[in-house]
Write a protein that holds these residues in place. Structure first.
Motif, short mmCIF file in Angstrom:
data_model
loop_
_atom_site.label_atom_id
_atom_site.label_comp_id
_atom_site.label_asym_id
_atom_site.label_seq_id
_atom_site.Cartn_x
_atom_site.Cartn_y
_atom_site.Cartn_z
N ILE A 16 0.88 -1.17 0.00
CA ILE A 16 0.00 0.00 0.00
C ILE A 16 0.92 1.21 0.00
O ILE A 16 1.68 1.43 0.95
CB ILE A 16 -0.93 0.01 1.23
CG1 ILE A 16 -1.83 -1.24 1.23
CG2 ILE A 16 -1.78 1.28 1.25
CD1 ILE A 16 -2.65 -1.41 2.49
N TYR A 24 -2.99 -3.85 6.20
CA TYR A 24 -3.04 -5.02 5.32
C TYR A 24 -4.14 -6.01 5.70
O TYR A 24 -4.81 -6.55 4.81
CB TYR A 24 -1.66 -5.67 5.24
CG TYR A 24 -0.68 -4.78 4.51
CD1 TYR A 24 -0.69 -4.69 3.12
CD2 TYR A 24 0.21 -3.97 5.21
CE1 TYR A 24 0.18 -3.84 2.45
CE2 TYR A 24 1.08 -3.12 4.55
CZ TYR A 24 1.06 -3.07 3.16
OH TYR A 24 1.92 -2.21 2.51
N LEU A 27 -7.22 -4.60 4.24
CA LEU A 27 -7.22 -4.74 2.78
C LEU A 27 -7.70 -6.12 2.36
O LEU A 27 -8.59 -6.25 1.50
CB LEU A 27 -5.81 -4.49 2.24
CG LEU A 27 -5.57 -4.80 0.76
CD1 LEU A 27 -6.38 -3.88 -0.13
CD2 LEU A 27 -4.09 -4.72 0.42
N THR A 30 -11.35 -6.65 3.11
CA THR A 30 -12.21 -5.97 2.14
C THR A 30 -12.37 -6.80 0.88
O THR A 30 -13.48 -6.94 0.35
CB THR A 30 -11.64 -4.58 1.80
OG1 THR A 30 -11.50 -3.82 3.00
CG2 THR A 30 -12.55 -3.84 0.84
N LEU A 137 -6.94 -5.34 -6.97
CA LEU A 137 -6.49 -4.10 -6.34
C LEU A 137 -6.88 -2.87 -7.14
O LEU A 137 -6.66 -1.74 -6.69
CB LEU A 137 -4.97 -4.15 -6.13
CG LEU A 137 -4.50 -5.21 -5.15
CD1 LEU A 137 -2.98 -5.29 -5.10
CD2 LEU A 137 -5.06 -4.97 -3.75
N ILE A 142 -11.40 -0.71 -3.41
CA ILE A 142 -10.04 -0.82 -2.87
C ILE A 142 -9.29 0.50 -3.05
O ILE A 142 -8.64 1.01 -2.12
CB ILE A 142 -9.27 -1.97 -3.56
CG1 ILE A 142 -9.98 -3.30 -3.31
CG2 ILE A 142 -7.83 -2.01 -3.08
CD1 ILE A 142 -10.08 -3.69 -1.86
N PHE A 146 -7.80 2.51 0.03
CA PHE A 146 -6.37 2.32 0.28
C PHE A 146 -5.46 3.04 -0.71
O PHE A 146 -4.24 3.04 -0.54
CB PHE A 146 -6.04 0.81 0.26
CG PHE A 146 -6.83 0.01 1.25
CD1 PHE A 146 -6.45 -0.05 2.57
CD2 PHE A 146 -7.98 -0.67 0.85
CE1 PHE A 146 -7.19 -0.78 3.49
CE2 PHE A 146 -8.73 -1.40 1.75
CZ PHE A 146 -8.34 -1.46 3.08
N VAL A 149 -2.20 0.44 -4.76
CA VAL A 149 -1.64 -0.76 -4.12
C VAL A 149 -0.99 -1.62 -5.21
O VAL A 149 -1.59 -1.85 -6.26
CB VAL A 149 -2.72 -1.58 -3.39
CG1 VAL A 149 -2.07 -2.72 -2.60
CG2 VAL A 149 -3.56 -0.71 -2.48
#
Length: 294
Positions: A16, A24, A27, A30, A137, A142, A146, A149
């Motif tokens: 990330i 993480y 992530l 999710t 990603l 996402i 975040f 990534v």
């Protein structure tokens, strides 16, 4: 002689880029909650359908998506299926064929996911897993949560050394996507990040080439960058062998741990053992890399 059962584990490095959003476990959770597949090879799809934030363990699913325009074959008359044959096909949209499941584990500190590449007599390619993460990603959910990534399959550092030590090395290309400075040390990370930022780039490439009877002799800096690429990109090379140039790529030699057992039904036990070994290997190499940072 009794049958031996193979167990194999590889790893993917996830980064990330925004330090303030580096969570993480969240992530991976999710991705699991989205329950959304990514087509990786032909009709094959991968998806994360389960993740436990306490144990940092989960399951990757593999299944096939049958395109609606696929041609069908009738084995009775050994010819293409007729319209009448096709009317007999009733497969609910929710059902998918060729289902298989594979264990994975997250080390949040290393931001590395170890995953089964072989177990229960089923295989999962590292290329497919890398394609899954690169695709997943990019989901808007996402990116919103975040930011950018990156994900790259981790290469075997021994294979990278063998590439760097080829006797007639004619070309060497290093491809590096943004690494985390915690992994490789501030100095080397700063060099890479500065060059990416100066040129508004998402990927750093460095290429060396020679002609005639000369061979490339990588120095310490190039060797250090090559091992950064092994975790955050790839190393490509061409070596003169006889009258031809032979191509090498670190992607063809992923970092793996493999064992065989005399009994079946030990998939989870062996996965836990092998994933721990993978994490130990990554941790040990990163420590050496930071201490030797040029």
């Amino acid at each position: 002689m009794s049958r031996r059962f193979k167990h194999e584990v590889a790893a993917v490095n996830i980064r990330i880029n925004d330090k303030d959003r580096r969570d993480y476990p969240k992530l991976i959770e999710t991705l699991a909650n989205l329950k959304r597949g990514v087509r990786v090879l032909g009709k094959t799809n991968l998806a994360i359908n389960y993740f436990d934030k306490k144990t940092l363990r989960g399951i990757i699913l593999k299944y096939d998506e049958l395109p609606s325009d696929d041609e069908w074959f009738n084995t009775e008359n050994f010819d293409g299926a007729s319209e009448a044959d096709l009317e007999e096909i009733v497969i609910p949209e929710r059902l998918k064929p060729n289902y298989a499941r594979f264990y994975f584990a997250l080390d949040a500190t290393l931001h590395v996911v170890a995953f089964q590449t072989y177990g229960r007599s089923k295989g999962l390619s590292t290329l497919a897993v890398e394609k899954y993460f690169k695709g997943a990603l990019q989901f808007m959910e996402i990116i919103d949560a975040f930011g950018d990534v990156d994900a790259d399959i981790m290469s075997d550092h021994g294979a990278v050394d063998r590439i760097l030590n080829l006797e007639n090395l004619k070309e060497l290309e290093l491809i590096i996507r943004p690494p985390n400075s915690d992994d490789i040390g501030e100095t080397l990370a700063h060099v890479i990040e500065e060059r990416l930022r100066e040129q508004n780039a998402d990927e750093y490439r460095e290429r060396l080439k020679t002609k005639g009877k000369k061979r490339i002799e990588p120095n310490e800096r190039t060797r250090a960058l090559a091992h950064v690429a092994a975790q955050n990109g790839e190393v490509k090379a061409k070596n003169q062998e006889g009258g031809a140039q032979v191509t090498y790529n670190s992607d063809e030699s992923p970092l793996k741990e493999m064992r065989t057992t005399a009994e079946s039904g030990q998939d989870l036990t062996m996965f836990n053992i092998l994933s721990k070994l993978i994490f130990q290997t990554v941790e040990a190499f990163r420590q050496r890399q930071k201490s030797a940072n040029p």
